[in-house]
Design a protein around this motif. Sequence first.
Motif, PDB file in Angstrom:
ATOM      1  N   PRO A 206     -24.700   5.272 -42.763  1.00 62.08           N
ATOM      2  CA  PRO A 206     -24.893   4.130 -43.650  1.00 62.08           C
ATOM      3  C   PRO A 206     -24.866   2.789 -42.921  1.00 62.08           C
ATOM      4  N   ALA A 207     -24.038   2.686 -41.876  1.00 60.29           N
ATOM      5  CA  ALA A 207     -23.960   1.432 -41.120  1.00 60.29           C
ATOM      6  C   ALA A 207     -25.283   1.147 -40.416  1.00 60.29           C
ATOM      7  N   VAL A 208     -25.918   2.193 -39.882  1.00 61.48           N
ATOM      8  CA  VAL A 208     -27.196   2.017 -39.202  1.00 61.48           C
ATOM      9  C   VAL A 208     -28.285   1.614 -40.185  1.00 61.48           C
ATOM     10  N   VAL A 209     -28.366   2.337 -41.299  1.00 59.66           N
ATOM     11  CA  VAL A 209     -29.443   2.093 -42.262  1.00 59.66           C
ATOM     12  C   VAL A 209     -29.297   0.728 -42.927  1.00 59.66           C
ATOM     13  N   SER A 210     -28.074   0.327 -43.239  1.00 60.03           N
ATOM     14  CA  SER A 210     -27.858  -0.984 -43.865  1.00 60.03           C
ATOM     15  C   SER A 210     -27.617  -2.080 -42.836  1.00 60.03           C
ATOM     16  N   TRP A 211     -27.440  -1.683 -41.590  1.00 56.98           N
ATOM     17  CA  TRP A 211     -27.121  -2.584 -40.466  1.00 56.98           C
ATOM     18  C   TRP A 211     -25.923  -3.476 -40.809  1.00 56.98           C
ATOM     19  N   THR A 212     -24.847  -2.805 -41.232  1.00 58.13           N
ATOM     20  CA  THR A 212     -23.597  -3.484 -41.572  1.00 58.13           C
ATOM     21  C   THR A 212     -22.489  -2.897 -40.715  1.00 58.13           C
ATOM     22  N   TRP A 213     -21.851  -3.741 -39.893  1.00 54.96           N
ATOM     23  CA  TRP A 213     -20.894  -3.227 -38.914  1.00 54.96           C
ATOM     24  C   TRP A 213     -19.506  -3.840 -39.040  1.00 54.96           C
ATOM     25  N   ASP A 214     -19.213  -4.460 -40.165  1.00 47.23           N
ATOM     26  CA  ASP A 214     -17.897  -5.078 -40.346  1.00 47.23           C
ATOM     27  C   ASP A 214     -16.793  -4.019 -40.272  1.00 47.23           C
ATOM     28  N   ASN A 215     -15.855  -4.231 -39.377  1.00 43.48           N
ATOM     29  CA  ASN A 215     -14.697  -3.327 -39.202  1.00 43.48           C
ATOM     30  C   ASN A 215     -15.110  -1.878 -38.933  1.00 43.48           C
ATOM     31  N   HIS A 216     -16.319  -1.695 -38.413  1.00 40.49           N
ATOM     32  CA  HIS A 216     -16.806  -0.334 -38.193  1.00 40.49           C
ATOM     33  C   HIS A 216     -15.942   0.421 -37.183  1.00 40.49           C
ATOM     34  N   TRP A 217     -15.340  -0.303 -36.266  1.00 34.95           N
ATOM     35  CA  TRP A 217     -14.515   0.329 -35.237  1.00 34.95           C
ATOM     36  C   TRP A 217     -13.354   1.122 -35.842  1.00 34.95           C
ATOM     37  N   VAL A 218     -12.874   0.667 -37.021  1.00 37.52           N
ATOM     38  CA  VAL A 218     -11.765   1.370 -37.678  1.00 37.52           C
ATOM     39  C   VAL A 218     -12.134   2.819 -37.959  1.00 37.52           C
ATOM     40  N   TYR A 219     -13.396   3.045 -38.324  1.00 39.27           N
ATOM     41  CA  TYR A 219     -13.843   4.373 -38.728  1.00 39.27           C
ATOM     42  C   TYR A 219     -14.173   5.276 -37.537  1.00 39.27           C
ATOM     43  N   TRP A 220     -13.981   4.752 -36.340  1.00 37.08           N
ATOM     44  CA  TRP A 220     -14.057   5.570 -35.122  1.00 37.08           C
ATOM     45  C   TRP A 220     -12.667   5.774 -34.525  1.00 37.08           C
ATOM     46  N   LEU A 221     -11.961   4.667 -34.330  1.00 36.86           N
ATOM     47  CA  LEU A 221     -10.657   4.754 -33.676  1.00 36.86           C
ATOM     48  C   LEU A 221      -9.663   5.553 -34.517  1.00 36.86           C
ATOM     49  N   GLY A 222      -9.615   5.285 -35.815  1.00 33.38           N
ATOM     50  CA  GLY A 222      -8.669   5.985 -36.675  1.00 33.38           C
ATOM     51  C   GLY A 222      -8.857   7.489 -36.682  1.00 33.38           C
ATOM     52  N   PRO A 223     -10.078   7.976 -36.986  1.00 28.39           N
ATOM     53  CA  PRO A 223     -10.303   9.424 -36.978  1.00 28.39           C
ATOM     54  C   PRO A 223     -10.058  10.080 -35.624  1.00 28.39           C
ATOM     55  N   PHE A 224     -10.453   9.422 -34.544  1.00 27.47           N
ATOM     56  CA  PHE A 224     -10.253  10.036 -33.230  1.00 27.47           C
ATOM     57  C   PHE A 224      -8.769  10.097 -32.872  1.00 27.47           C
ATOM     58  N   LEU A 225      -8.021   9.069 -33.212  1.00 26.74           N
ATOM     59  CA  LEU A 225      -6.580   9.106 -32.956  1.00 26.74           C
ATOM     60  C   LEU A 225      -5.914  10.181 -33.806  1.00 26.74           C
ATOM     61  N   GLY A 226      -6.251  10.226 -35.080  1.00 22.46           N
ATOM     62  CA  GLY A 226      -5.670  11.231 -35.965  1.00 22.46           C
ATOM     63  C   GLY A 226      -5.990  12.639 -35.517  1.00 22.46           C
ATOM     64  N   ALA A 227      -7.245  12.853 -35.104  1.00 21.17           N
ATOM     65  CA  ALA A 227      -7.659  14.181 -34.638  1.00 21.17           C
ATOM     66  C   ALA A 227      -6.935  14.569 -33.355  1.00 21.17           C
ATOM     67  N   GLY A 228      -6.820  13.615 -32.437  1.00 19.12           N
ATOM     68  CA  GLY A 228      -6.140  13.909 -31.180  1.00 19.12           C
ATOM     69  C   GLY A 228      -4.674  14.244 -31.385  1.00 19.12           C
ATOM     70  N   ILE A 229      -4.005  13.485 -32.259  1.00 23.22           N
ATOM     71  CA  ILE A 229      -2.595  13.750 -32.529  1.00 23.22           C
ATOM     72  C   ILE A 229      -2.415  15.122 -33.181  1.00 23.22           C
ATOM     73  N   ALA A 230      -3.277  15.448 -34.135  1.00 20.95           N
ATOM     74  CA  ALA A 230      -3.184  16.745 -34.813  1.00 20.95           C
ATOM     75  C   ALA A 230      -3.384  17.889 -33.822  1.00 20.95           C
ATOM     76  N   ALA A 231      -4.349  17.731 -32.924  1.00 19.59           N
ATOM     77  CA  ALA A 231      -4.624  18.777 -31.933  1.00 19.59           C
ATOM     78  C   ALA A 231      -3.427  18.983 -31.018  1.00 19.59           C
ATOM     79  N   VAL A 232      -2.841  17.890 -30.534  1.00 22.11           N
ATOM     80  CA  VAL A 232      -1.698  17.985 -29.635  1.00 22.11           C
ATOM     81  C   VAL A 232      -0.509  18.631 -30.349  1.00 22.11           C
TER      82      VAL A 232
END
Length: 252
Positions: A206-232
């Motif tokens: 949706p960010a690409v199609v609408s070209w809207t990137w406000d706070n988009h980093w949250v939706y990468w950093l949060g999931p990757f941190l959560g996934a990494g912690i769960a795996a460990v």
Amino acid sequence: MAITSIAIGSPAEASQPDALKAALAEFISMLIFVFAGEGSGMAFNKLTDNGSTTPAGLVAASLAHGFALFVAVSVGANISGGHVNPAVTFGAFVGGHITLIRSVLYWVAQLLGSVVACLLLKFATGGWETSAFALSSGVGAGNALVFEIVMTFGLVYTVYATAVDPKKGDIGIIAPIAIGFIVGANILAGGAFDGASMNPAVSFGPAVVSWTWDNHWVYWLGPFLGAGIAAVVYEVFFISPSTHEQFPSADF
């Protein structure tokens, strides 16, 4: 511990037929998931004439995403493992269940699947754009980051417990159902605050199609941190080195 099994993989792996088939399966599964999930949101907006989010709308989004993810995981399980989420792939990599090379293939396929799904939705609806994920009024980036970390932790922990753990036994269809349920439940918990992504690819399309990137980093950093912690956590406390095996398996 099993985390020492993290592997980069060989560049030749990227051209192997089974790896390419797995990437294609991830592309198709992601397309199915995003088209149904995001499409349900667009349908709700049309029915309410772009009205504000209501409890009924949140429940509808929860059900649509939960059902769609159950199907998307199920149809890809025997081919790619049914990750349908770059964060799940990252969690599998951290636990040593998939190589970095194959992970990159999955990430590219997942992102493309999301973008194509959003483009198809835009075309099919006569120009409507899938709305990019955004923070609700009064919710800061830090608050949303915590939401995404905790929700994705729950998702990836569920994936490990029902699909990755070699001690899980023959639980068959329970894994996709549990994964769909936890995503649906998390949308009910966090959807009114930051949209409850838990999936960088779902946010990316949706960010690409609408070209809207406000706070988009949250939706990468949060999931990757959560996934990494769960795996460990799951690898260290619940999977012994003697039972460690490569993921994805042939039987989800």
